[in-house]
Scaffold this motif. Structure first.
Motif, short mmCIF file in Angstrom:
data_model
loop_
_atom_site.label_atom_id
_atom_site.label_comp_id
_atom_site.label_asym_id
_atom_site.label_seq_id
_atom_site.Cartn_x
_atom_site.Cartn_y
_atom_site.Cartn_z
N ASN A 16 0.82 -1.22 0.00
CA ASN A 16 0.00 0.00 0.00
C ASN A 16 0.85 1.26 0.00
O ASN A 16 0.36 2.33 -0.34
N GLN A 17 2.12 1.16 0.38
CA GLN A 17 2.96 2.34 0.45
C GLN A 17 3.80 2.53 -0.82
O GLN A 17 4.46 3.54 -0.98
N CYS A 18 3.77 1.52 -1.70
CA CYS A 18 4.57 1.69 -2.92
C CYS A 18 3.84 1.35 -4.22
O CYS A 18 4.10 1.97 -5.24
N PHE A 173 1.43 -11.26 10.13
CA PHE A 173 0.89 -9.90 10.28
C PHE A 173 2.00 -8.91 10.59
O PHE A 173 2.78 -9.14 11.53
N ASN A 174 2.06 -7.82 9.82
CA ASN A 174 3.04 -6.78 10.13
C ASN A 174 2.74 -6.13 11.47
O ASN A 174 1.60 -5.75 11.75
N GLU A 175 3.76 -5.99 12.31
CA GLU A 175 3.64 -5.23 13.56
C GLU A 175 2.32 -5.49 14.27
O GLU A 175 1.56 -4.57 14.58
N VAL A 387 13.60 -6.83 10.22
CA VAL A 387 12.97 -6.66 8.90
C VAL A 387 12.54 -5.23 8.61
O VAL A 387 11.97 -4.96 7.56
N GLU A 388 12.80 -4.31 9.55
CA GLU A 388 12.62 -2.88 9.27
C GLU A 388 13.56 -2.11 10.17
O GLU A 388 13.66 -2.40 11.38
N ASN A 389 14.24 -1.13 9.58
CA ASN A 389 15.10 -0.24 10.33
C ASN A 389 15.45 0.86 9.34
O ASN A 389 15.79 0.57 8.20
N VAL A 441 5.45 6.13 0.51
CA VAL A 441 4.51 6.92 1.33
C VAL A 441 4.68 6.52 2.80
O VAL A 441 4.69 5.33 3.13
N SER A 442 4.79 7.50 3.68
CA SER A 442 4.92 7.20 5.11
C SER A 442 3.59 6.66 5.66
O SER A 442 2.51 7.18 5.33
N ALA A 443 3.68 5.64 6.50
CA ALA A 443 2.45 5.05 7.06
C ALA A 443 1.80 5.99 8.07
O ALA A 443 0.59 6.19 8.07
C1 BGP Z 1 6.47 0.76 10.52
C2 BGP Z 1 5.57 0.20 9.45
C3 BGP Z 1 5.90 0.59 8.06
C4 BGP Z 1 6.59 1.91 7.91
C5 BGP Z 1 7.54 2.27 9.03
C6 BGP Z 1 8.00 3.71 9.05
O1 BGP Z 1 5.78 0.95 11.69
O2 BGP Z 1 5.57 -1.21 9.45
O3 BGP Z 1 4.78 0.40 7.25
O4 BGP Z 1 5.87 2.89 7.36
O5 BGP Z 1 7.01 1.99 10.29
O6 BGP Z 1 7.01 4.51 9.58
P1 BGP Z 1 6.51 5.85 8.91
O7 BGP Z 1 6.16 5.47 7.51
O8 BGP Z 1 5.35 6.27 9.68
O9 BGP Z 1 7.64 6.79 8.97
#
Ligand code: BGP
Length: 489
Positions: A16-18, A173-175, A387-389, A441-443
């Motif tokens: 959804n963000q890309c 599920f993400n987060e 898986v995210e940083n 796109v920022s979430a």
């Molecule tokens: C996490 C989400 C992502 C992502 C990221 C950065 O919480 O899993 O989808 O967006 O944060 O956050 P933001 O886009 O609000 O900067």
């Protein structure tokens, strides 16, 4: 630094963000398609798509749907061997409960995975990254209904079967824990659980995400249903391909007591259990931890949502790996005079030893080493992946088109160093995917201006830009890191 041989290096995005192409080839609407943009000072708002003049960032996002070949070629150029992406549920089942899956949606991800394989990039697929079909929200109130468990498992069975020879790594599920974060309230209930009240669903005017109503009993009920859905999916996945590695995904916001006051220590332990540990414990150990009862009591929650048979399901569907996002840390205190700060859907107390990003997220690479050790001790021998940083920042494009993002390089350098040290500490870390390797796109704010990428995308918050891609300085730096297996930082 010496990372294990075969360590997975890459980046992570969410559909959804890309992707954009929000109604193309039969896709149905999903929750993020209802969100307008905001920024660090102005919160995002929710408005069911009724206003043709409003700007919904996810509708076009960065148009990955039509640029994926070019984008994956750039990822390969950086030397990646893993790419984390999500499947948009609404491309496969546009209404969530359709009799048949949408072939065009399935074919799209076939092409994406084939493109990855062409470059020996292993896809790591998030099955639900804040992308519940909108029809599931309006008809079933998301995961509040047990019927949504069946819809999710059918969706999983469909994609597991279709991609069983193309995808090995999956996250359910993400987060999943964000509904338990303090700031999130209705916002992450909606994002994560598809849980909204009718009054908000039928809104005629934009609602601030922070004003979306939430009910604590409903939240825990829906979360329990996600645990059941995740466990059933793991079980089903292993029946379809026993080699699948299926993980959970936790938003880990590391928490420190602000002072050595024992009351702060206890408060930090409570918050850490609630926000960071509970969901992982259920996924990994297949049962609610002992402290869950005390949390429910404190929050006035009646756990009658646990039905006969649920405990067995949780036990049978434990995950094969633990994955998490790590951006920042926060402090916890019982003292009234502490300065607060917000970031990543959580409210916390400022740490006097740390600096923060322009969005207030406190930068803490040492915290990553600490967290990795904590997880490894809590769940011995379980493979772990970050898986995210990443670092959201404003980027400046020079006249010659170059982008000198040394602030981003230094954020990553310190965090990768911390991971290397954790590996030396004995942590079984198997991979690392940075968040938003290509601007998206920022979430939380819906902005394009909050950029995370090694790759710049010409797209802006006023809807202008031609979607062209270009390499930032960090692109060349991360390429060196991936190609040297983390030795050259
Ligand atoms: C996490 C989400 C992502 C992502 C990221 C950065 O919480 O899993 O989808 O967006 O944060 O956050 P933001 O886009 O609000 O900067």
């Amino acid at each position: 630094m010496s990372f294990p041989k075969g360590f997975l290096w890459g980046g992570a995005v969410a559909a959804n963000q890309c992707e954009g192409a929000y109604l193309e080839d039969g896709k149905g609407l999903s929750v993020p398609d209802m969100l307008l943009g905001g920024n660090a000072k102005t919160p995002r708002t929710f408005l069911p798509v009724t206003d043709p003049n409003a700007f919904y960032p996810s509708h076009e996002a960065i148009d990955f749907y039509h640029h994926y070949k070019e984008d994956i070629a750039l990822f390969a150029e950086m030397g990646w061997n893993v790419f984390r992406l999500s499947i948009n549920w609404g491309r496969i089942f546009p209404n969530g409960d359709d009799a048949e899956p949408n072939e065009a949606g399935l074919a799209f991800y076939d092409s994406v995975f084939d493109e990855c394989r062409k470059y020996n990039i292993e896809p790591l697929v998030t099955i639900c990254h804040y992308e519940i079909p909108w029809a599931i929200v309006t008809k079933y109130h998301g995961f509040l209904s047990r019927e949504t468990i069946d819809l999710f498992v059918r969706y999983c069975e469909t994609i597991f079967t279709r991609y069983k020879d193309k995808v090995k790594y999956w996250l359910t599920f993400n987060e999943i824990n964000t509904p338990l974060m303090s700031l999130s309230g209705g916002m992450s209930n909606m994002y994560s659980l598809g849980l909204m009240e009718d009054e908000d669903i039928n809104a005629k005017d934009p609602i601030k995400l922070s004003d979306i109503k939430s009910d604590t009993q409903h939240k825990w009920t829906a979360l329990h249903h996600e645990f059941i859905a995740s466990a059933l999916a793991v079980k089903k996945g292993h029946e379809i391909n026993p080699d699948f590695m299926i993980g959970n995904m936790i938003c880990h916001i590391t928490l420190y007591p602000l002072t050595c006051d024992p009351a702060d220590m206890l408060a930090a332990q409570y918050e850490d259990d609630l926000k960071n540990n509970l969901c992982g414990d259920v996924h990994v150990r297949g049962e609610y931890p002992s402290y869950a009862k005390a949390i429910w009591k404190k929050q006035g929650v009646d756990p009658s949502f646990i039905l006969p048979g649920d405990e067995e399901i949780l036990k049978e569907g434990t995950v094969d790996m633990y994955t998490f996002s790590y951006y920042m840390s926060n402090c916890v205190t019982t003292h009234d005079d502490a300065e607060t700060t917000a970031g990543n859907m959580s409210l916390g107390v400022k740490n006097p030893y740390l600096k923060a990003s322009d969005w207030g997220w406190q930068i803490d690479p040492i915290g990553l080493r600490w967290t990795l050790n904590k997880i490894a001790e809590r769940y011995p021998h379980l493979p772990i992946m970050v898986v995210e940083n990443g670092f959201g920042a404003f980027d400046k494009v020079e006249e010659d088109g170059s982008i000198h993002d040394d602030y981003r390089i230094s954020y990553f350098r310190e965090h990768i160093k911390a991971m290397g040290e954790a590996v030396e500490d004995g942590v079984p870390l198997i991979g690392y995917t940075t968040w938003g390797p290509i601007d998206l796109v920022s979430a939380s704010t819906g902005e394009y201006a909050k950029r995370y990428g090694f790759i710049y995308v010409d797209r802006h918050d006023d809807g202008t830009g031609d979607f062209s891609r270009s390499r930032k300085d960090s692109f060349w730096w991360y390429k060196k890191v991936c190609e040297s297996n983390g030795e050259e930082l």
